[in-house]
Scaffold this motif. Structure first.
Motif, PDB file in Angstrom:
ATOM      1  N   GLY A 233      30.683  87.798  27.617  1.00 27.82           N
ATOM      2  CA  GLY A 233      31.710  86.928  27.040  1.00 27.82           C
ATOM      3  C   GLY A 233      32.503  87.646  25.962  1.00 27.82           C
ATOM      4  O   GLY A 233      32.524  87.215  24.804  1.00 27.82           O
ATOM      5  N   SER A 234      33.172  88.728  26.345  1.00 30.22           N
ATOM      6  CA  SER A 234      33.910  89.545  25.377  1.00 30.22           C
ATOM      7  C   SER A 234      35.079  88.789  24.754  1.00 30.22           C
ATOM      8  O   SER A 234      35.398  89.005  23.582  1.00 30.22           O
ATOM      9  CB  SER A 234      34.410  90.822  26.063  1.00 30.22           C
ATOM     10  OG  SER A 234      35.047  90.523  27.297  1.00 30.22           O
ATOM     11  N   PHE A 235      35.694  87.894  25.515  1.00 38.38           N
ATOM     12  CA  PHE A 235      36.808  87.121  24.979  1.00 38.38           C
ATOM     13  C   PHE A 235      36.313  85.903  24.212  1.00 38.38           C
ATOM     14  O   PHE A 235      36.767  85.632  23.093  1.00 38.38           O
ATOM     15  CB  PHE A 235      37.735  86.668  26.117  1.00 38.38           C
ATOM     16  CG  PHE A 235      38.995  85.995  25.639  1.00 38.38           C
ATOM     17  CD1 PHE A 235      40.118  86.743  25.316  1.00 38.38           C
ATOM     18  CD2 PHE A 235      39.063  84.615  25.513  1.00 38.38           C
ATOM     19  CE1 PHE A 235      41.281  86.130  24.877  1.00 38.38           C
ATOM     20  CE2 PHE A 235      40.222  83.995  25.075  1.00 38.38           C
ATOM     21  CZ  PHE A 235      41.334  84.749  24.751  1.00 38.38           C
TER      22      PHE A 235
ATOM     23  N   GLN B  20      35.428  87.722  15.771  1.00 37.90           N
ATOM     24  CA  GLN B  20      35.287  89.166  15.693  1.00 37.90           C
ATOM     25  C   GLN B  20      36.349  89.819  16.574  1.00 37.90           C
ATOM     26  O   GLN B  20      36.953  89.174  17.427  1.00 37.90           O
ATOM     27  CB  GLN B  20      33.889  89.606  16.145  1.00 37.90           C
ATOM     28  CG  GLN B  20      33.569  89.247  17.584  1.00 37.90           C
ATOM     29  CD  GLN B  20      32.151  89.644  17.980  1.00 37.90           C
ATOM     30  OE1 GLN B  20      31.516  90.490  17.344  1.00 37.90           O
ATOM     31  NE2 GLN B  20      31.640  89.024  19.022  1.00 37.90           N
ATOM     32  N   GLY B  21      36.567  91.104  16.375  1.00 40.27           N
ATOM     33  CA  GLY B  21      37.536  91.832  17.178  1.00 40.27           C
ATOM     34  C   GLY B  21      36.952  92.245  18.515  1.00 40.27           C
ATOM     35  O   GLY B  21      35.728  92.264  18.700  1.00 40.27           O
ATOM     36  N   LEU B  22      37.824  92.587  19.452  1.00 40.53           N
ATOM     37  CA  LEU B  22      37.371  92.994  20.780  1.00 40.53           C
ATOM     38  C   LEU B  22      36.510  94.252  20.697  1.00 40.53           C
ATOM     39  O   LEU B  22      35.516  94.379  21.415  1.00 40.53           O
ATOM     40  CB  LEU B  22      38.579  93.240  21.691  1.00 40.53           C
ATOM     41  CG  LEU B  22      38.267  93.683  23.116  1.00 40.53           C
ATOM     42  CD1 LEU B  22      37.412  92.659  23.838  1.00 40.53           C
ATOM     43  CD2 LEU B  22      39.567  93.945  23.891  1.00 40.53           C
TER      44      LEU B  22
ATOM     45  N   TRP C  53      40.323  88.722  32.299  1.00 43.48           N
ATOM     46  CA  TRP C  53      41.263  87.727  32.819  1.00 43.48           C
ATOM     47  C   TRP C  53      41.667  86.687  31.773  1.00 43.48           C
ATOM     48  O   TRP C  53      42.806  86.222  31.775  1.00 43.48           O
ATOM     49  CB  TRP C  53      40.710  87.040  34.069  1.00 43.48           C
ATOM     50  CG  TRP C  53      39.416  86.316  33.913  1.00 43.48           C
ATOM     51  CD1 TRP C  53      39.232  85.003  33.562  1.00 43.48           C
ATOM     52  CD2 TRP C  53      38.111  86.841  34.137  1.00 43.48           C
ATOM     53  NE1 TRP C  53      37.896  84.686  33.537  1.00 43.48           N
ATOM     54  CE2 TRP C  53      37.178  85.800  33.900  1.00 43.48           C
ATOM     55  CE3 TRP C  53      37.627  88.104  34.523  1.00 43.48           C
ATOM     56  CZ2 TRP C  53      35.806  85.968  34.022  1.00 43.48           C
ATOM     57  CZ3 TRP C  53      36.255  88.265  34.653  1.00 43.48           C
ATOM     58  CH2 TRP C  53      35.370  87.219  34.394  1.00 43.48           C
ATOM     59  N   LEU C  54      40.774  86.345  30.840  1.00 42.22           N
ATOM     60  CA  LEU C  54      41.133  85.326  29.857  1.00 42.22           C
ATOM     61  C   LEU C  54      42.231  85.809  28.916  1.00 42.22           C
ATOM     62  O   LEU C  54      43.072  85.019  28.472  1.00 42.22           O
ATOM     63  CB  LEU C  54      39.903  84.904  29.053  1.00 42.22           C
ATOM     64  CG  LEU C  54      38.843  84.109  29.826  1.00 42.22           C
ATOM     65  CD1 LEU C  54      37.689  83.733  28.907  1.00 42.22           C
ATOM     66  CD2 LEU C  54      39.439  82.857  30.462  1.00 42.22           C
ATOM     67  N   SER C  55      42.249  87.107  28.611  1.00 41.39           N
ATOM     68  CA  SER C  55      43.285  87.629  27.711  1.00 41.39           C
ATOM     69  C   SER C  55      44.655  87.632  28.373  1.00 41.39           C
ATOM     70  O   SER C  55      45.675  87.803  27.701  1.00 41.39           O
ATOM     71  CB  SER C  55      42.923  89.046  27.250  1.00 41.39           C
ATOM     72  OG  SER C  55      42.871  89.934  28.356  1.00 41.39           O
ATOM     73  N   GLN C  56      44.695  87.446  29.695  1.00 37.21           N
ATOM     74  CA  GLN C  56      45.956  87.440  30.423  1.00 37.21           C
ATOM     75  C   GLN C  56      46.567  86.043  30.538  1.00 37.21           C
ATOM     76  O   GLN C  56      47.703  85.895  31.006  1.00 37.21           O
ATOM     77  CB  GLN C  56      45.746  88.006  31.833  1.00 37.21           C
ATOM     78  CG  GLN C  56      45.138  89.399  31.866  1.00 37.21           C
ATOM     79  CD  GLN C  56      45.966  90.413  31.107  1.00 37.21           C
ATOM     80  OE1 GLN C  56      47.183  90.469  31.272  1.00 37.21           O
ATOM     81  NE2 GLN C  56      45.317  91.212  30.267  1.00 37.21           N
TER      82      GLN C  56
END
Length: 207
Positions: free
Chosen positions: A86-88, A105-107, A138-141
């Motif tokens: 779950g990076s995003f 937190q940052g990526l 995909w979520l960052s898009q």
């Protein structure tokens, strides 16, 4: 074409130690799992199973191993497993299923913690049979219009019906738009999985 154990043998293994919280949910989930396993058995095509883990700290804990051991059972039965980072959702402080908000937190921080997650996960999972994915891919898009469209599938009443949200509401503990937006974004994961596989199912993590 893969060869799988008989469906009832798979059910016996996969349902061992599983608790859905109430009898009717157990009946429903057993029925759905049996149907998917039967489809997989008849077609010879493995299921794609995934579970998400948010790297909010550098270390996995014992609660994570419960779902990971279930993933390993699916692997041993011949199915495909995706370990979803779950990076995003960890980057924006996803508060889903928690009684308080998480620190953002940052990526780069999330990915650094994720590296130790995968190393630890492979103590349980088969490294050669595990696909690693990151939901920021995909979520960052997503555009804001995409997020609003996804949010339209949920209601405030549905969120308040959840025990963790209702308790925060009763305690007048703040919870904001992040709650609904992240729940909506997480709902894209099965759709994303189905775009790259025949069938997708999810296990629950204790994150």
């Amino acid at each position: 074409m893969a060869n799988f154990p008989p469906v009832e043998e798979q059910m016996r293994i996969l349902m061992r130690g599983v608790d859905f919280g109430d009898p009717q949910t157990t009946v429903n989930m057993e029925r759905e799992l049996r149907a998917r396993l039967q489809e997989s058995y008849d077609s010879g095509v493995p299921l794609r199973i995934y579970c998400g883990y948010d790297p909010s700290s550098p270390d996995l804990h014992l609660g994570h191993t419960i779902s990971m051991r279930k993933l390993r059972q699916f692997q041993d039965l011949g199915h495909d497993v995706t370990f979803l980072i779950g990076s995003f959702t960890s980057m924006v402080g996803d508060p889903s299923d928690k009684d308080s908000a998480r620190r953002q937190q940052g990526l780069e921080d999330a990915l650094e913690k994720a590296r130790s997650y995968t190393d630890q996960a492979f103590r349980v999972l088969d490294r050669e049979k595990t696909t690693i994915r990151y939901n920021h891919e995909w979520l960052s898009q997503l555009s804001f219009a995409d997020v609003v469209g996804l949010a339209g599938n949920f209601t405030v009443q549905q969120f308040l019906a959840r025990d963790n949200f209702s308790k925060r509401h009763e305690r007048v503990t703040p919870f904001g738009y992040t709650n609904s937006s992240m729940r909506s974004c997480r709902a894209t994961t099965p759709w994303r999985s189905r775009r790259t596989s025949r069938s997708a199912a999810r296990t629950s993590s204790s994150t």
